[in-house]
Design a protein around this motif. Structure first.
Motif, PDB file in Angstrom:
ATOM      1  N   ARG A 168       0.872  -1.185   0.000  1.00 37.47           N
ATOM      2  CA  ARG A 168       0.000   0.000   0.000  1.00 37.47           C
ATOM      3  C   ARG A 168       0.902   1.225   0.000  1.00 37.47           C
ATOM      4  N   MET A 169       0.955   1.916  -1.130  1.00 42.11           N
ATOM      5  CA  MET A 169       1.821   3.076  -1.265  1.00 42.11           C
ATOM      6  C   MET A 169       1.022   4.359  -1.043  1.00 42.11           C
ATOM      7  N   PRO A 170       1.727   5.467  -0.839  1.00 43.97           N
ATOM      8  CA  PRO A 170       1.026   6.748  -0.679  1.00 43.97           C
ATOM      9  C   PRO A 170       0.183   7.112  -1.891  1.00 43.97           C
ATOM     10  N   MET A 171       0.542   6.575  -3.065  1.00 37.92           N
ATOM     11  CA  MET A 171      -0.237   6.807  -4.274  1.00 37.92           C
ATOM     12  C   MET A 171      -0.053   5.603  -5.185  1.00 37.92           C
ATOM     13  N   PRO A 172      -0.992   5.356  -6.107  1.00 41.66           N
ATOM     14  CA  PRO A 172      -0.869   4.208  -7.006  1.00 41.66           C
ATOM     15  C   PRO A 172       0.424   4.292  -7.807  1.00 41.66           C
ATOM     16  N   ASN A 173       1.268   3.274  -7.700  1.00 42.04           N
ATOM     17  CA  ASN A 173       2.554   3.329  -8.356  1.00 42.04           C
ATOM     18  C   ASN A 173       3.213   1.977  -8.436  1.00 42.04           C
ATOM     19  N   ALA A 174       4.394   1.954  -9.070  1.00 44.36           N
ATOM     20  CA  ALA A 174       5.211   0.747  -9.151  1.00 44.36           C
ATOM     21  C   ALA A 174       6.665   1.162  -9.077  1.00 44.36           C
ATOM     22  N   ILE A 175       7.493   0.370  -8.431  1.00 41.42           N
ATOM     23  CA  ILE A 175       8.920   0.644  -8.352  1.00 41.42           C
ATOM     24  C   ILE A 175       9.681  -0.650  -8.604  1.00 41.42           C
ATOM     25  N   SER A 176      10.862  -0.509  -9.164  1.00 40.12           N
ATOM     26  CA  SER A 176      11.738  -1.659  -9.376  1.00 40.12           C
ATOM     27  C   SER A 176      12.961  -1.508  -8.488  1.00 40.12           C
ATOM     28  N   LEU A 177      13.409  -2.615  -7.936  1.00 40.81           N
ATOM     29  CA  LEU A 177      14.545  -2.626  -7.025  1.00 40.81           C
ATOM     30  C   LEU A 177      15.480  -3.749  -7.433  1.00 40.81           C
ATOM     31  N   GLY A 178      16.787  -3.510  -7.296  1.00 41.05           N
ATOM     32  CA  GLY A 178      17.738  -4.558  -7.620  1.00 41.05           C
ATOM     33  C   GLY A 178      18.160  -4.529  -9.070  1.00 41.05           C
ATOM     34  N   ASP A 187       1.647  -1.073  -6.183  1.00 38.97           N
ATOM     35  CA  ASP A 187       0.597  -0.676  -5.256  1.00 38.97           C
ATOM     36  C   ASP A 187      -0.659  -1.488  -5.560  1.00 38.97           C
ATOM     37  N   ARG A 188      -1.392  -1.835  -4.521  1.00 35.35           N
ATOM     38  CA  ARG A 188      -2.585  -2.664  -4.701  1.00 35.35           C
ATOM     39  C   ARG A 188      -3.579  -2.037  -5.678  1.00 35.35           C
ATOM     40  N   ALA A 189      -3.631  -0.717  -5.692  1.00 36.47           N
ATOM     41  CA  ALA A 189      -4.615  -0.044  -6.529  1.00 36.47           C
ATOM     42  C   ALA A 189      -4.383  -0.288  -8.014  1.00 36.47           C
ATOM     43  N   LEU A 190      -3.132  -0.570  -8.412  1.00 35.20           N
ATOM     44  CA  LEU A 190      -2.858  -0.776  -9.828  1.00 35.20           C
ATOM     45  C   LEU A 190      -3.573  -2.003 -10.379  1.00 35.20           C
ATOM     46  N   PHE A 191      -3.772  -3.004  -9.543  1.00 33.68           N
ATOM     47  CA  PHE A 191      -4.474  -4.202 -10.004  1.00 33.68           C
ATOM     48  C   PHE A 191      -5.951  -3.898 -10.250  1.00 33.68           C
ATOM     49  N   ARG A 192      -6.411  -2.809  -9.685  1.00 32.23           N
ATOM     50  CA  ARG A 192      -7.827  -2.450  -9.830  1.00 32.23           C
ATOM     51  C   ARG A 192      -8.037  -1.453 -10.959  1.00 32.23           C
ATOM     52  N   ILE A 193      -7.137  -0.478 -11.110  1.00 27.44           N
ATOM     53  CA  ILE A 193      -7.393   0.610 -12.064  1.00 27.44           C
ATOM     54  C   ILE A 193      -6.829   0.334 -13.456  1.00 27.44           C
ATOM     55  N   LEU A 194      -5.893  -0.612 -13.599  1.00 24.22           N
ATOM     56  CA  LEU A 194      -5.283  -0.875 -14.885  1.00 24.22           C
ATOM     57  C   LEU A 194      -5.892  -2.104 -15.556  1.00 24.22           C
ATOM     58  N   THR A 195      -6.034  -2.034 -16.853  1.00 25.07           N
ATOM     59  CA  THR A 195      -6.439  -3.209 -17.614  1.00 25.07           C
ATOM     60  C   THR A 195      -5.228  -4.144 -17.731  1.00 25.07           C
ATOM     61  N   ILE A 249      -2.521   6.487 -13.796  1.00 25.16           N
ATOM     62  CA  ILE A 249      -1.737   6.665 -12.576  1.00 25.16           C
ATOM     63  C   ILE A 249      -1.681   8.138 -12.196  1.00 25.16           C
ATOM     64  N   GLU A 250      -1.521   8.986 -13.196  1.00 21.77           N
ATOM     65  CA  GLU A 250      -1.476  10.429 -12.937  1.00 21.77           C
ATOM     66  C   GLU A 250      -2.787  10.913 -12.322  1.00 21.77           C
ATOM     67  N   ARG A 251      -3.896  10.474 -12.884  1.00 19.22           N
ATOM     68  CA  ARG A 251      -5.190  10.928 -12.386  1.00 19.22           C
ATOM     69  C   ARG A 251      -5.501  10.378 -11.002  1.00 19.22           C
ATOM     70  N   ALA A 252      -5.004   9.185 -10.709  1.00 19.07           N
ATOM     71  CA  ALA A 252      -5.306   8.563  -9.424  1.00 19.07           C
ATOM     72  C   ALA A 252      -4.347   8.993  -8.321  1.00 19.07           C
ATOM     73  N   SER A 253      -3.281   9.686  -8.695  1.00 19.78           N
ATOM     74  CA  SER A 253      -2.227  10.002  -7.731  1.00 19.78           C
ATOM     75  C   SER A 253      -2.471  11.332  -7.048  1.00 19.78           C
ATOM     76  N   GLU A 254      -2.067  11.398  -5.824  1.00 20.61           N
ATOM     77  CA  GLU A 254      -2.055  12.637  -5.060  1.00 20.61           C
ATOM     78  C   GLU A 254      -0.611  12.970  -4.753  1.00 20.61           C
ATOM     79  N   PRO A 255      -0.244  14.249  -4.664  1.00 19.59           N
ATOM     80  CA  PRO A 255       1.132  14.601  -4.320  1.00 19.59           C
ATOM     81  C   PRO A 255       1.538  13.952  -3.017  1.00 19.59           C
ATOM     82  N   ALA A 256       2.717  13.363  -3.021  1.00 19.37           N
ATOM     83  CA  ALA A 256       3.224  12.704  -1.818  1.00 19.37           C
ATOM     84  C   ALA A 256       4.730  12.845  -1.768  1.00 19.37           C
TER      85      ALA A 256
END
Length: 300
Positions: free
Chosen positions: A106-116, A126-134, A255-262
């Protein structure tokens, strides 16, 4: 009484200058000892660079674990989302990257990050991406993050930041004796004028500080400009692999529309940033509009 007060202030000024001068002499003695040591300048620089890279790599390795803990990210079981893993398998077959671990948080806003990196990567959604993205939009974002892993962008950025900090630190250390001596002279003049808490007009040490700051800002701008270029490159690689530029553009728009500044320590890792024009030079990411426009240009 006024003469006595001036004499006391002058004495204090001399004592303050003596402290600064002693510190400058000590700093110079240490630097001179390093220069006189039976080690060539090339060898010294090589040691510094290697040590910086080693520490940066250690930070990169432990940083992945720290970020996952900070996000309280949980691995996504293959059985709970077979469609996502099917798309992941198809993408990794087309790219020079191993199969990363997918995490959900659960991120501050709908997003994705890569590590490593390509062999030991992790991608956090972010959990929301599974809901808002096709499904095809999700695939575009997934390909973008895989492109970062493929190019080792996380490691490159970590090393770049570490090297820039090392360069600035070395410059500050080399200039330290002059900085201390100039600061001592400035304090002495201020006390002699009877205004110890005001500027003496001798601002050499401030100019040296400004020089070090300017170098730091210049290196920061270069590193962040490289980071922004890697975002464009990852978008282009994602379009190349998926063949669906419209899907990635649509995903970014959602993602832009669903995001809030954080803000916070994780913000440089997010796909989305929304800086003003004044902040854009220091942004690690280009604006969403720029990214979408570049993606659209790929189809023309």
């Amino acid at each position: 009484m006024a003469v006595g007060r001036r004499l006391v202030m002058a004495l204090v000024g001399v004592l303050v200058f003596a402290v600064y001068a002693a510190a400058a002499a000590l700093a110079y003695w240490v630097l001179a000892g390093v220069v006189r040591a039976d080690v060539s300048l090339a060898s010294t620089l090589a040691i510094v660079v290697v040590a910086t890279v080693v520490f940066a790599y250690a930070s990169y390795r432990f940083g992945t674990r720290r970020v996952l803990q900070e996000l309280d990210a949980r691995p996504l079981a293959r059985g709970s989302s077979p469609a996502a893993y099917d798309r992941l398998d198809r993408l990794t077959d087309r790219m020079d990257v191993g199969t990363p671990t997918i995490y959900v948080a659960r991120m501050p806003m709908p997003n994705a990050i890569s590590l490593g990196g390509p062999g030991d990567g992790a991608i956090v959604f972010d959990r929301a991406l599974f809901r808002i993205l096709t499904p095809v939009e999700f695939e575009g974002v997934l390909a973008h993050e895989l492109a970062h892993l493929e190019s080792r962008d996380s490691l490159v950025q970590t090393v770049a930041y570490s090297l820039s900090r090392t360069v600035v630190s070395l410059l500050a250390v080399v200039l330290l004796p002059v900085t201390l001596l100039a600061a001592g002279v400035s304090r002495l003049l201020a006390w002699l004028r009877g205004q110890p808490f005001e500027s003496s007009g001798f601002d050499v040490h401030q100019r040296i500080g400004a020089l070090v700051l300017a170098v730091f800002l210049a290196l920061t701008l270069l590193v962040r400009a490289h980071s922004r270029s890697r975002e464009f490159a990852a978008d282009e690689r994602a379009v190349e692999v998926t063949g669906r530029p419209g899907a990635l553009a649509a995903a970014l728009r959602k993602i832009e529309r669903a995001s809030e500044p954080a803000g916070g320590i994780l913000s440089p890792l997010y796909v989305h940033t929304d800086e003003t024009d004044d902040e854009r030079w220091f942004s690690t990411h280009p604006s969403m509009e720029e990214r979408i426009d570049r993606i659209r240009e790929l189809t023309e």
